[in-house]
Design an enzyme around this catalytic site. Sequence first.
Site, PDB file in Angstrom:
ATOM      1  N   SER A 140       0.867  -1.188   0.000  1.00 51.36           N
ATOM      2  CA  SER A 140       0.000   0.000   0.000  1.00 51.36           C
ATOM      3  C   SER A 140       0.901   1.234   0.000  1.00 51.36           C
ATOM      4  O   SER A 140       2.081   1.145   0.381  1.00 51.36           O
ATOM      5  CB  SER A 140      -0.841  -0.002   1.290  1.00 51.36           C
ATOM      6  N   TYR A 153      -2.408  -1.501  10.413  1.00 50.39           N
ATOM      7  CA  TYR A 153      -2.351  -1.626   8.949  1.00 50.39           C
ATOM      8  C   TYR A 153      -1.007  -1.111   8.426  1.00 50.39           C
ATOM      9  O   TYR A 153      -0.353  -1.762   7.603  1.00 50.39           O
ATOM     10  CB  TYR A 153      -3.512  -0.831   8.343  1.00 50.39           C
TER      11      TYR A 153
HETATM   12  P1  NAD Z   1     -11.482  -6.123  -0.206  1.00 54.73           P
HETATM   13  O1  NAD Z   1     -12.096  -6.084   1.144  1.00 54.73           O
HETATM   14  O2  NAD Z   1     -12.355  -5.946  -1.405  1.00 54.73           O
HETATM   15  O3  NAD Z   1     -10.661  -7.450  -0.396  1.00 54.73           O
HETATM   16  C1  NAD Z   1      -9.981  -8.067   0.630  1.00 54.73           C
HETATM   17  C2  NAD Z   1      -9.956  -9.541   0.308  1.00 54.73           C
HETATM   18  O4  NAD Z   1      -9.310 -10.227   1.360  1.00 54.73           O
HETATM   19  C3  NAD Z   1     -11.363 -10.119   0.186  1.00 54.73           C
HETATM   20  O5  NAD Z   1     -11.393 -11.036  -0.873  1.00 54.73           O
HETATM   21  C4  NAD Z   1     -11.549 -10.801   1.513  1.00 54.73           C
HETATM   22  O6  NAD Z   1     -12.473 -11.859   1.438  1.00 54.73           O
HETATM   23  C5  NAD Z   1     -10.154 -11.292   1.756  1.00 54.73           C
HETATM   24  N1  NAD Z   1      -9.903 -11.637   3.146  1.00 54.73           N
HETATM   25  C6  NAD Z   1     -10.144 -10.922   4.269  1.00 54.73           C
HETATM   26  N2  NAD Z   1      -9.829 -11.629   5.352  1.00 54.73           N
HETATM   27  C7  NAD Z   1      -9.373 -12.813   4.904  1.00 54.73           C
HETATM   28  C8  NAD Z   1      -8.907 -13.990   5.558  1.00 54.73           C
HETATM   29  N3  NAD Z   1      -8.850 -14.078   6.887  1.00 54.73           N
HETATM   30  N4  NAD Z   1      -8.545 -15.030   4.782  1.00 54.73           N
HETATM   31  C9  NAD Z   1      -8.619 -14.969   3.435  1.00 54.73           C
HETATM   32  N5  NAD Z   1      -9.037 -13.895   2.778  1.00 54.73           N
HETATM   33  C10 NAD Z   1      -9.417 -12.834   3.507  1.00 54.73           C
HETATM   34  O7  NAD Z   1     -10.313  -5.038  -0.194  1.00 54.73           O
HETATM   35  P2  NAD Z   1      -9.280  -4.550  -1.311  1.00 54.73           P
HETATM   36  O8  NAD Z   1      -9.323  -3.087  -1.292  1.00 54.73           O
HETATM   37  O9  NAD Z   1      -9.476  -5.263  -2.579  1.00 54.73           O
HETATM   38  O10 NAD Z   1      -7.904  -4.970  -0.640  1.00 54.73           O
HETATM   39  C11 NAD Z   1      -7.036  -5.937  -1.173  1.00 54.73           C
HETATM   40  C12 NAD Z   1      -5.616  -5.648  -0.739  1.00 54.73           C
HETATM   41  O11 NAD Z   1      -5.198  -4.398  -1.302  1.00 54.73           O
HETATM   42  C13 NAD Z   1      -5.457  -5.517   0.775  1.00 54.73           C
HETATM   43  O12 NAD Z   1      -4.233  -6.118   1.179  1.00 54.73           O
HETATM   44  C14 NAD Z   1      -5.385  -4.013   0.968  1.00 54.73           C
HETATM   45  O13 NAD Z   1      -4.683  -3.662   2.129  1.00 54.73           O
HETATM   46  C15 NAD Z   1      -4.660  -3.595  -0.288  1.00 54.73           C
HETATM   47  N6  NAD Z   1      -4.833  -2.174  -0.630  1.00 54.73           N
HETATM   48  C16 NAD Z   1      -6.065  -1.698  -0.935  1.00 54.73           C
HETATM   49  C17 NAD Z   1      -6.179  -0.344  -1.270  1.00 54.73           C
HETATM   50  C18 NAD Z   1      -7.485   0.255  -1.646  1.00 54.73           C
HETATM   51  O14 NAD Z   1      -7.570   1.466  -1.759  1.00 54.73           O
HETATM   52  N7  NAD Z   1      -8.527  -0.526  -1.862  1.00 54.73           N
HETATM   53  C19 NAD Z   1      -5.060   0.476  -1.268  1.00 54.73           C
HETATM   54  C20 NAD Z   1      -3.829  -0.057  -0.952  1.00 54.73           C
HETATM   55  C21 NAD Z   1      -3.729  -1.399  -0.633  1.00 54.73           C
END
Ligand code: NAD
Length: 258
Positions: A140, A153
């Site tokens: 991130s 986080y």
């Molecule tokens: P999201 O909530 O849509 O996806 C998260 C995924 O992780 C989901 O598929 C969820 O089911 C899964 N998950 C959660 N707990 C779990 C567990 N215990 N076991 C297995 N799977 C699990 O969120 P996202 O925004 O798509 O995030 C995905 C990644 O990207 C994360 O690591 C997040 O930190 C990172 N990220 C997101 C953003 C953003 O702006 N959306 C920015 C930077 C980084």
Amino acid sequence: MAMLRGKTAIITGSNSGIGLGVAEELARAGADVVLNSFTDRPEDHALAEAIAARHAVSARYIAADMSNGDDCRALVEKAGGCDILVNNAGIQFVAPVDEFPVEKWNQILAINLSSAFHTTAAALPGMKAKGWGRVVNIASAHGLTASPFKSAYIAAKHGVVGLSKTVALEVAGKGITCNAICPGYVLTPLVEAQIPDQMKVHNMDRETVIREVMLDRQPSRQFATVEQIGGTVVYLCSPAADQVTGTTISVDGGWTAM
Ligand code: NAD
């Protein structure tokens, strides 16, 4: 495009958001994909079936809880190993550090950081045997910078960047690379879920939080897309990226340039 035909990719946390977008783009590039989350519902398996049908690849959904180290390793084993490992599962919780619930701290460290340790440890022997592998960790902008109220986080994401560098050094010259992608804000369910908390913490309405708080640090004032993150993963799997290892790639609209 079938650049990744014959390669198998595991994408953790891929039944929604960025993980699902990454799975889609890897399948578009010809890879067989293994989707994952902790649930085991018909709709989870349907996501894999839809990707298989759209891109003429093999796609499976394997349930495994990324907060549990044994489950992380079992995911890799059940998949039969992998050529490409994308550590994407992640959760968020927002609170001042002195009020941060201990169980939330432990859960975030387990899912956002330790899971990548366990899956990487399980996947590397197979990659070493084949002399080719890609580990891509979805960190991130918060793996490189901080903001208040997100201690767990941000600690976990900085940890993921450090883990990526260390793994890269350990496998350098063996045909395996390890990198971290650092997205800025991507509009996914995870970000959507932060909006009510941020509204409370900052005492602002939804639109003001999006404009003034969330995209305040993103100079483009535009969310990144899951397709753009997926495309960056595909690039890291391409021959052009053979010597790109132990580094971070920001996809953040200029956030970390400020
Ligand atoms: P999201 O909530 O849509 O996806 C998260 C995924 O992780 C989901 O598929 C969820 O089911 C899964 N998950 C959660 N707990 C779990 C567990 N215990 N076991 C297995 N799977 C699990 O969120 P996202 O925004 O798509 O995030 C995905 C990644 O990207 C994360 O690591 C997040 O930190 C990172 N990220 C997101 C953003 C953003 O702006 N959306 C920015 C930077 C980084």
